[in-house]
Write a protein that holds these residues in place. Structure first.
Motif, PDB file in Angstrom:
ATOM      1  N   UNK A 181       1.254  -1.794   0.370  1.00 14.72           N
ATOM      2  CA  UNK A 181       0.112  -0.305  -0.059  1.00 14.72           C
ATOM      3  C   UNK A 181       1.218   1.630  -0.142  1.00 14.72           C
ATOM      4  N   UNK A 182       0.537   2.045  -0.178  1.00 14.92           N
ATOM      5  CA  UNK A 182       0.907   3.793   0.112  1.00 14.92           C
ATOM      6  C   UNK A 182       1.052   4.489   0.549  1.00 14.92           C
ATOM      7  N   UNK A 183       1.305   5.506   1.584  1.00 17.81           N
ATOM      8  CA  UNK A 183       1.267   6.626   2.355  1.00 17.81           C
ATOM      9  C   UNK A 183       1.240   7.628   1.017  1.00 17.81           C
ATOM     10  N   UNK A 184      -0.038   8.718   1.632  1.00 18.68           N
ATOM     11  CA  UNK A 184       0.144  10.445   0.976  1.00 18.68           C
ATOM     12  C   UNK A 184       0.118  10.926   2.261  1.00 18.68           C
ATOM     13  N   UNK A 185       0.923  12.097   2.103  1.00 14.52           N
ATOM     14  CA  UNK A 185       2.420  12.889   2.534  1.00 14.52           C
ATOM     15  C   UNK A 185       1.800  12.510   4.428  1.00 14.52           C
ATOM     16  N   UNK A 196      -8.588 -11.457  -4.591  1.00 14.66           N
ATOM     17  CA  UNK A 196      -9.401  -9.893  -3.914  1.00 14.66           C
ATOM     18  C   UNK A 196      -8.917  -8.421  -3.802  1.00 14.66           C
ATOM     19  N   UNK A 197      -8.558  -7.641  -4.435  1.00 13.19           N
ATOM     20  CA  UNK A 197      -7.515  -6.778  -3.940  1.00 13.19           C
ATOM     21  C   UNK A 197      -8.523  -5.510  -3.781  1.00 13.19           C
ATOM     22  N   UNK A 198      -7.680  -4.965  -2.461  1.00 14.17           N
ATOM     23  CA  UNK A 198      -8.815  -3.457  -1.477  1.00 14.17           C
ATOM     24  C   UNK A 198      -8.994  -3.147  -2.242  1.00 14.17           C
ATOM     25  N   UNK A 199      -7.513  -2.254  -3.654  1.00 15.77           N
ATOM     26  CA  UNK A 199      -8.707  -1.491  -4.225  1.00 15.77           C
ATOM     27  C   UNK A 199      -9.206  -1.523  -5.226  1.00 15.77           C
ATOM     28  N   UNK A 222      -2.407  -5.883 -11.356  1.00 15.41           N
ATOM     29  CA  UNK A 222      -3.601  -5.705 -10.727  1.00 15.41           C
ATOM     30  C   UNK A 222      -4.842  -6.097 -11.581  1.00 15.41           C
ATOM     31  N   UNK A 223      -6.015  -5.445 -10.735  1.00 13.26           N
ATOM     32  CA  UNK A 223      -7.336  -6.085 -10.691  1.00 13.26           C
ATOM     33  C   UNK A 223      -7.950  -4.816 -12.486  1.00 13.26           C
ATOM     34  N   UNK A 224      -8.824  -5.715 -12.732  1.00 10.91           N
ATOM     35  CA  UNK A 224      -9.417  -5.517 -14.207  1.00 10.91           C
ATOM     36  C   UNK A 224     -10.791  -4.910 -14.058  1.00 10.91           C
ATOM     37  N   UNK A 248      -8.252  -2.116   5.549  1.00 15.09           N
ATOM     38  CA  UNK A 248      -8.488  -3.539   4.957  1.00 15.09           C
ATOM     39  C   UNK A 248      -6.888  -3.514   4.500  1.00 15.09           C
ATOM     40  N   UNK A 249      -6.561  -3.349   4.374  1.00  8.24           N
ATOM     41  CA  UNK A 249      -4.615  -4.019   4.337  1.00  8.24           C
ATOM     42  C   UNK A 249      -4.992  -5.103   5.689  1.00  8.24           C
ATOM     43  N   UNK A 250      -4.859  -4.599   6.508  1.00  3.12           N
ATOM     44  CA  UNK A 250      -4.381  -5.391   7.273  1.00  3.12           C
ATOM     45  C   UNK A 250      -5.720  -6.408   7.975  1.00  3.12           C
TER      46      UNK A 250
END
Length: 278
Positions: free
Chosen positions: A34-38, A203-206, A182-184, A46-48
């Motif tokens: 996952x990524x952090x934004x600022x 089953x992607x979180x995004x 990726x998911x499609x 959800x990732x956890x």
């Protein structure tokens, strides 16, 4: 650069695991990216949840608390100085005897990698190519984000090293599955389509989040078994993952699409970024 390893933040050059770790020997391990934004991790809960469910399924005796994960991320941010970053939270089974183990793994290795990212910019595009490599079936009842990644590697080799190309897997029955990383999705006449989990995709979180915001924007959402021809007949096509967010395809196979100019994908991207800011 620094990495978190079992309670300590250490230089990357000092990271070590035992060759007897069953994550290395037998692929018993899972991870979340996952990524952090600022400095803020997006969709962390959800990732956890997915991580802890996967650990339970693999009989790895660990459940990661939200506060623990936030503390680890804070340590890495302090050490590396990166507020916009890629995070890979990795848990491997830990050291064991040679041979397959049925008992729970009680001393797993927790390694959290961080990589610097540029602040989130405008939406990018890719070109999708259908792969001859078929998506393999999950090892268990459903696909885990596990250390077993050979199928993805073979797909990436076939697609090539160009980052603007995303290889798209089909199942053994030649239904659309997912991208290499990726998911499609595709949109046609007000409906958002995506392959069902029964195709064996992750089953992607995004993926789940985009389906939710699509419903909020008034799109109908449908999961199912679809052929490449059905995807190519769409109005717009895009792929998703937690690092690259929503990436429209300007072409898929021999068919061209609006790419980043598509009205629906622009609306979804706007909703996605709005959620990130919140």
């Amino acid at each position: 650069m620094f990495t978190y390893v079992n309670g300590q933040v250490i230089p990357n050059s000092e990271v070590r695991i035992s060759p007897f770790d069953h994550g290395f020997l037998y692929g018993v391990g899972v991870f979340e990216t996952f990524r952090t934004y600022d400095g803020r991790p997006f969709l962390l809960g959800e990732h956890l949840n997915r991580l802890n469910q996967s650990l339970q399924e693999l009989h790895i005796d660990l459940q990661v608390a939200r506060e623990e994960m936030l503390d680890i991320l804070a340590q890495l941010e302090e050490a590396n100085g990166w507020r916009d970053a890629y995070i890979r939270f990795n848990v491997s089974a830990g050291e064991g005897d040679i041979g397959l183990q049925t008992a729970p793994y009680q001393k797993p290795n927790v390694i959290v990698f961080q990589k610097k990212l540029a602040p989130a910019g405008p939406m990018t595009e890719k070109r999708g190519v259908w792969l001859e490599t078929r998506r393999n079936r999950p090892e268990g009842e459903s696909r885990l984000k596990s250390h077993h990644y050979l199928n993805n590697i073979f797909g990436k080799r076939e697609a090539g090293s160009d980052p603007s190309i995303e290889g798209i897997f089909l199942t053994e029955d030649e239904f659309v599955a997912e991208g290499v990383v990726s998911n499609m999705f595709w949109i046609e006449k007000g409906t958002l389509y995506t392959p069902a989990l029964q195709t064996g995709i992750l089953g992607g979180v995004t993926r789940r989040f985009v389906m939710d915001i699509a419903r909020d924007t008034g799109l109908r959402v449908e999961e199912g078994l679809y052929t490449p021809a059905e995807a190519e007949a769409a109005d717009e096509v895009f792929v998703t993952n937690s690092i690259q967010e929503i990436v429209p395809l300007r072409a898929l196979g021999e068919k061209t699409f609006p790419g980043a100019a598509g009205e629906a994908v622009q609306l979804l991207f706007k909703q996605y970024r709005s959620a990130v800011r919140q």
